[in-house]
Enzyme design. Sequence first.
Site, PDB file in Angstrom:
ATOM      1  N   HIS A   1      -1.835  11.143   0.810  1.00  8.12           N
ATOM      2  CA  HIS A   1      -0.908  10.771  -0.021  1.00  8.12           C
ATOM      3  C   HIS A   1       0.490  10.664   0.391  1.00  8.12           C
ATOM      4  O   HIS A   1       1.139  11.739  -0.520  1.00  8.12           O
ATOM      5  CB  HIS A   1      -1.393  11.263  -1.411  1.00  8.12           C
ATOM      6  CG  HIS A   1      -0.752  10.481  -2.479  1.00  8.12           C
ATOM      7  ND1 HIS A   1      -1.533  10.513  -3.700  1.00  8.12           N
ATOM      8  CD2 HIS A   1       0.352   9.371  -2.699  1.00  8.12           C
ATOM      9  CE1 HIS A   1      -0.707   9.642  -4.644  1.00  8.12           C
ATOM     10  NE2 HIS A   1       0.269   8.972  -4.108  1.00  8.12           N
TER      11      HIS A   1
ATOM     12  N   ARG B   1      -3.630   3.457  -6.004  1.00  3.87           N
ATOM     13  CA  ARG B   1      -4.376   4.772  -6.562  1.00  3.87           C
ATOM     14  C   ARG B   1      -5.677   4.554  -6.215  1.00  3.87           C
ATOM     15  O   ARG B   1      -6.604   3.796  -5.878  1.00  3.87           O
ATOM     16  CB  ARG B   1      -4.431   4.696  -8.142  1.00  3.87           C
ATOM     17  CG  ARG B   1      -3.102   4.774  -8.588  1.00  3.87           C
ATOM     18  CD  ARG B   1      -2.671   6.354  -8.692  1.00  3.87           C
ATOM     19  NE  ARG B   1      -1.277   6.505  -9.449  1.00  3.87           N
ATOM     20  CZ  ARG B   1      -0.028   6.621  -8.776  1.00  3.87           C
ATOM     21  NH1 ARG B   1      -0.119   6.779  -7.428  1.00  3.87           N
ATOM     22  NH2 ARG B   1       0.836   6.845  -9.382  1.00  3.87           N
TER      23      ARG B   1
END
Lengths: 306, 306
Positions: free
Chosen positions: B269, B221
């Site tokens: 991502h 993250r």
Amino acid sequence: MSVLIICPGKDAKKWVEALKDLEPRINLSVYPEVQEPENINYAISWKHPRGIFKKYPNLRVIASMGAGVDHITSDPEIPENISITRIIDEQLCKDMSSFVLSLVMNKVRNISLHHSARSWEPLMYNQVEEEQIGIMGLGTLGEAVAIKLLANDFKVSGWSKSKKHIEGVQSYNGERGLSEFLKRTTLLVCLLPLTSETENILNKELFEQLPKGAYIINVARGEHLVEHDLLEMIDKKQLSGASLDVFRNEPLPQEHPFWKHPRINITPHIASVTDPKKVIGQIFENYKRMLENLPLKNLIELRKGY
Amino acid sequence: MSVLIICPGKDAKKWVEALKDLEPRINLSVYPEVQEPENINYAISWKHPRGIFKKYPNLRVIASMGAGVDHITSDPEIPENISITRIIDEQLCKDMSSFVLSLVMNKVRNISLHHSARSWEPLMYNQVEEEQIGIMGLGTLGEAVAIKLLANDFKVSGWSKSKKHIEGVQSYNGERGLSEFLKRTTLLVCLLPLTSETENILNKELFEQLPKGAYIINVARGEHLVEHDLLEMIDKKQLSGASLDVFRNEPLPQEHPFWKHPRINITPHIASVTDPKKVIGQIFENYKRMLENLPLKNLIELRKGY
């Protein structure tokens, strides 16, 4: 009896040191400083000047400094009775297979494409199992690459001049096997030796037999690839791109269109860098074998070119 | 009894279809179109608006649409008696491990660096066996990545909150284990869950404990990383660079300095894109388990955050 080291444009010092470490009393010359040409009977060579070997009337063996021997066999003035040997280097196999893995993974997960796009646009990717890798050339290096890719869950097939058996690899050979091999290959890896038969083999006619969107990786020799055909086939979207480590002219000239092409990933001939210390043992062993008239190891056939 | 799908900013349609395929008669609402909030007892969720779950007094389970649950647990208004589940997806493990392999190989063989340099300057590379990969977070994904890298001849160690046993992986844990773990790690892969303890864990103090020239891969993250510290440590050459797939703000803003940094490799991502069809089975199974008062699978602890 004397050994000649001949590698113009390359630093001979490391080779001299590696050889002296093994046999301090060895009689050694480094081209172009050769006092008694008639004494030379063993040459350790990389990209010699064409025709030069005629100067050494008693030369019996030319040992390539690397896995490739095309820089020797392409010289038409090499007498047929001279033996030519190549390097078989485990590190070279490891380097080549990890390098091809890095190019394959880079392609599959679009790392370089994302990197150079510099924008937040996720691209679609195939699962590893959906790619069919096709390796042209199933020699020592081709086999090591096949095994590495199989271990990473890729489907792998291969094509070579004569039939090869590698577990898990669907193997094709000869002219007739080529079309079958090509039509299922989504990611083509060229690891062929460079011979008169394989020069220019990566051409338009071959590319057109691949499925639309196939990808080319050339880690063999620049002369395998018809550069203009690659650019045309990428422009027409028959190919999705290419990773090239080898070129007809090295260093690749600054003005060459490959440098700026967004779909061509360039590396400066780095698949494997041979360490003289690690391979000098094989070269020296063949030297002793020559002196004792024993059969040489890793001999190549001049006429086949590998 | 009703199921709520809540994923603002994401297309809910594929999730509705996947669920209807399994159970056409299911009573289903898609946020924000909820007729009878008191009927909702099961929510399938991704990045819900903070505090929203208070509106559903009979909600018993929140099922994350992915492996991460920090988007749920970071909401302080989630009642303690609500169960939270996550996805364990074999494809996700495969995708993540092949993605990390592609970033690791890209780093080791300098593919992106060569690609963006656009010049013929071969860079030195380490042998695969010379790299010591350190994986932070040895959950399902961390373990899959460790096994993949071990199979490709990397040395692998790992660090996690509690001691883990994975064959071939030197395992460290807790505060005291962290320094030992860091001082041998040349290539750090962050796969930690995001909790209050792990937020900002990739900071200057941690980077300084790595050997000079270490490399960072963050696929967990964006909040794990103190961005300014990364830039400073790269500038000071304590770190050789980083590959980042996750960011505090996604999409990463166009003006962010990461985009143009030659030593930072950015992907948008893409480590793993969850396919609703492949994971809906687990979500539906937990729904049935809830109805039958059976223990849920892949339950996380709200207080631990994973």
